[in-house]
Design a protein around this motif. Sequence first.
Motif, short mmCIF file in Angstrom:
data_model
loop_
_atom_site.label_atom_id
_atom_site.label_comp_id
_atom_site.label_asym_id
_atom_site.label_seq_id
_atom_site.Cartn_x
_atom_site.Cartn_y
_atom_site.Cartn_z
N CYS A 207 0.82 -1.23 0.00
CA CYS A 207 0.00 0.00 0.00
C CYS A 207 0.85 1.27 0.00
O CYS A 207 0.45 2.28 -0.58
CB CYS A 207 -0.91 0.02 1.22
SG CYS A 207 -2.24 -1.17 1.11
N SER A 217 0.35 -4.14 -8.72
CA SER A 217 -1.06 -4.43 -8.98
C SER A 217 -1.19 -4.99 -10.38
O SER A 217 -0.19 -5.20 -11.08
CB SER A 217 -1.91 -3.17 -8.84
OG SER A 217 -1.92 -2.42 -10.03
N ARG A 351 -11.85 -12.85 -1.53
CA ARG A 351 -11.27 -12.92 -2.88
C ARG A 351 -11.36 -14.36 -3.36
O ARG A 351 -10.95 -15.29 -2.66
CB ARG A 351 -9.83 -12.42 -2.89
CG ARG A 351 -9.28 -12.24 -4.29
CD ARG A 351 -8.13 -11.26 -4.34
NE ARG A 351 -8.60 -9.89 -4.47
CZ ARG A 351 -8.63 -9.17 -5.60
NH1 ARG A 351 -8.21 -9.71 -6.73
NH2 ARG A 351 -9.07 -7.94 -5.62
N CYS A 411 -12.00 -5.72 -9.15
CA CYS A 411 -10.55 -5.81 -9.32
C CYS A 411 -10.13 -7.22 -9.72
O CYS A 411 -9.30 -7.85 -9.07
CB CYS A 411 -9.86 -5.38 -8.02
SG CYS A 411 -8.10 -5.13 -8.21
N CYS A 413 -8.23 -10.02 -11.48
CA CYS A 413 -6.86 -10.12 -12.01
C CYS A 413 -6.70 -11.43 -12.77
O CYS A 413 -6.41 -12.47 -12.16
CB CYS A 413 -5.83 -10.06 -10.88
SG CYS A 413 -5.83 -8.52 -9.99
N THR A 421 -2.18 -7.08 1.54
CA THR A 421 -2.17 -5.60 1.56
C THR A 421 -2.33 -5.04 2.97
O THR A 421 -2.71 -3.89 3.14
CB THR A 421 -3.29 -5.05 0.63
OG1 THR A 421 -4.51 -5.73 0.92
CG2 THR A 421 -2.95 -5.26 -0.82
N CYS A 429 -5.47 -8.35 5.28
CA CYS A 429 -6.34 -8.09 4.13
C CYS A 429 -5.56 -8.35 2.87
O CYS A 429 -4.32 -8.32 2.87
CB CYS A 429 -6.94 -6.69 4.18
SG CYS A 429 -5.74 -5.39 4.13
N ASN A 431 -5.51 -8.52 -1.75
CA ASN A 431 -5.93 -7.92 -3.01
C ASN A 431 -5.28 -8.76 -4.12
O ASN A 431 -4.77 -9.84 -3.82
CB ASN A 431 -5.45 -6.45 -3.07
CG ASN A 431 -6.27 -5.59 -3.98
OD1 ASN A 431 -6.47 -5.91 -5.14
ND2 ASN A 431 -6.80 -4.49 -3.47
N ALA A 446 -12.07 -10.03 -6.31
CA ALA A 446 -12.81 -9.83 -5.05
C ALA A 446 -14.29 -10.07 -5.33
O ALA A 446 -14.80 -9.74 -6.40
CB ALA A 446 -12.60 -8.41 -4.57
N GLU A 557 -11.26 -9.22 2.01
CA GLU A 557 -11.12 -8.08 1.11
C GLU A 557 -11.93 -6.95 1.75
O GLU A 557 -13.15 -7.03 1.85
CB GLU A 557 -11.69 -8.47 -0.26
CG GLU A 557 -11.53 -7.46 -1.33
CD GLU A 557 -10.25 -7.57 -2.15
OE1 GLU A 557 -9.65 -8.66 -2.22
OE2 GLU A 557 -9.88 -6.55 -2.73
N ARG A 559 -10.60 -3.35 1.68
CA ARG A 559 -10.22 -1.97 1.29
C ARG A 559 -10.54 -1.71 -0.17
O ARG A 559 -9.68 -1.38 -0.98
CB ARG A 559 -8.73 -1.75 1.58
CG ARG A 559 -8.41 -2.01 3.03
CD ARG A 559 -7.02 -1.60 3.40
NE ARG A 559 -6.67 -2.11 4.72
CZ ARG A 559 -5.52 -1.90 5.32
NH1 ARG A 559 -4.58 -1.20 4.73
NH2 ARG A 559 -5.28 -2.40 6.51
N THR A 560 -11.82 -1.90 -0.50
CA THR A 560 -12.24 -1.74 -1.89
C THR A 560 -12.28 -0.27 -2.28
O THR A 560 -11.99 0.07 -3.42
CB THR A 560 -13.64 -2.33 -2.07
OG1 THR A 560 -14.47 -1.82 -1.02
CG2 THR A 560 -13.61 -3.85 -1.99
#
Length: 619
Positions: A207, A217, A351, A411, A413, A421, A429, A431, A446, A557, A559-560
């Motif tokens: 972060c 990312s 996630r 998000c 991937c 993260t 948490c 990501n 997520a 998850e 911290r969206t």
Amino acid sequence: DGIWRLSKLAVSVQNDPGKDFLGVSDGLLQEIAKAIKFPVASMLPPGAFSVIRKSFDARKMLKEAKFVYTVDMNVSELINLEPRTIDFISDLEPRVGLIEHMPLERVSGDIISIIQGCKKVEGERLLKEGGISDYSCNAGTYKYTGSRKPKIAVVGSGPSGLFASLVLAELGADVTLIERGQPVEQRGRDIGALMVRRVLELESNFCFGEGGAGTWSDGKLVTRIGRNSDSVLAVMKTLVHFGAPGNILIDGKPHLGTDRLVPLLRNLRQNLQEQGVSIKFGTRVDDLIIEDGHVVGVKVSDSRDQQKLDCHKLGFDAVILAVGHSARDIYHMLLSHDIDLIPKDFAVGLRIEHPQELINSVQYSSLSTEVHRGRGKIPVADYKVASYVSREDGKTPSSSGPTSRSCYSFCMCPGGQVVLTSTDPSELCINGMSFSRRASKWANAALVVTVSTQDFNSLDFHGPLAGIDFQREFERRAAIMGGGDFVVPVQTVTDFLDGKFPVTSLPPSSYRLGVKAAKLHELFPMHITDALRHSVSVFDKELPGFISNEALLHGVETRTSSPIQIPRSSDTYESLSLKGLYPVGEGAGYAGGIVSAAVDGMHAGFAVAKRFGLFLDGI
Ligand code: FAD
């Protein structure tokens, strides 16, 4: 004469050279010829056409997956082709159903840097707002006419802080960019130590550090704020100027990947330094210095010194706060100064990770053999799913509205990996990230449910920071469920749906620090679990195979997007409760991704420049 735009030109996978080719292929020429009813495709000069957008469309309702193009046609080049075409051109207009804008004013070709792009953007905006009086229209360059350069602190080197710094530096401000984390080279080593030795550097991690949260990312550059707006275009062109591949301007779903973001950030840093920006890495802003209701500076300390022993005061005329939404200490600091903070809805969940091959075959059926782990003709498959659920019982609601909440994938991937993260070792948490090729064996996304003040209150969290307390609560529960050391609690989707503790062995996970079987169905309050369960079943109808023993849910998850908004003026971008403070980007609640944060930072840069009379000439 002029440029005409043709859209929705669909070329079959068979007739297209593939996702990495962005020129005008024979297959595309044939579609153009059909669209403009030109009799012989091979007579069309490829040079008369330029590809503006290329997307891959494999939606289920189509008979066949296609590449879909938007193309600009330079009519004068066609006229030069041969005399008979002139008749064709004069006859063209009434016949062409697919031509959208005629003639189209081409975006002035070579906007290669943010500033060139923004001159146009901001110039137009100010003209519209009648702000022209602040600007002289003679010289064609920016110039500052004050007696001394205004000293501006930009706190945070994420996309919003970087773009604010770029604009202000170019306009002649004396900019200091303050970043608690490390430059990308050292940050890479710190992230490596986290992945290998489980050492979480509190100030240099996924972060915090140069480039902000989106550096390690997937680097998706899709945005909901209008792909074709001048502001977004200016940001994208700036990224290309600093080293992003030109295809991000054309690709329907552009992304960069960590391997491309890191060198880009180095180039950007060099440019800022050449323009005189003083960049202070490893320096954390701990407090604001306020005099007579106005920010006059910041208190900073060495971010690796946890005791804050050596605190310095730095004076500034204005402070742009671009700290992202993981800087929870900053929210507490703002509150201590009675700065207005408004709790904001966001989303929490888990996630989900599938084998990428499974997603490829769900999305592409037999065409999935063309993916070749990012090296094939068609892109690695992604997905985006969403549904509404009732607030009461998590089932399908009778209508969307206050009694419902949305549940969606976020998000996603493709060919990526799940990453940690956390910014505090007692919290967990996660990501997702990927490299540019998206070549890994896994697809993660997520699956989240919106939460609001009502949810925070139900756990006895109140006040402006209730959303953060809510996030923390589940990050702590996840850390405990994982058993510590950043081990992530996981559960197969089928066990999550059945509420069973896993007895069989777990499918593999891309998460490098280890996973542990857990009862994730007990982690969130029941209504959130029910909402997730119901939505997963809905998503499985859209993507048959989504529910699978091979699909593994990872927790959590949280911290969206920002749980807080810092109110500011929509014109000046200045905080409504403190003069001289400019809250921007995701942490302030005005962005939700790399591109929107960059756009917000750019506009804030212009607003601050305007406030200090940094003049924009020649618009
Ligand atoms: P941030 O990028 O969060 O930057 C804030 C910066 O401020 C940080 O560098 C931080 O160290 C610094 N800072 C904080 N507090 C202080 C302080 N007190 N003093 C000094 N410096 C401070 N978005 C996308 O659009 N596409 C994606 O593919 C994508 N993938 C993501 C993957 C991951 C793993 C993560 C974590 C996020 C991802 N995002 C993605 C979200 C995206 O990164 C953010 O929306 C975006 O970075 C927000 O930009 P920002 O400038 O507002 O804040």
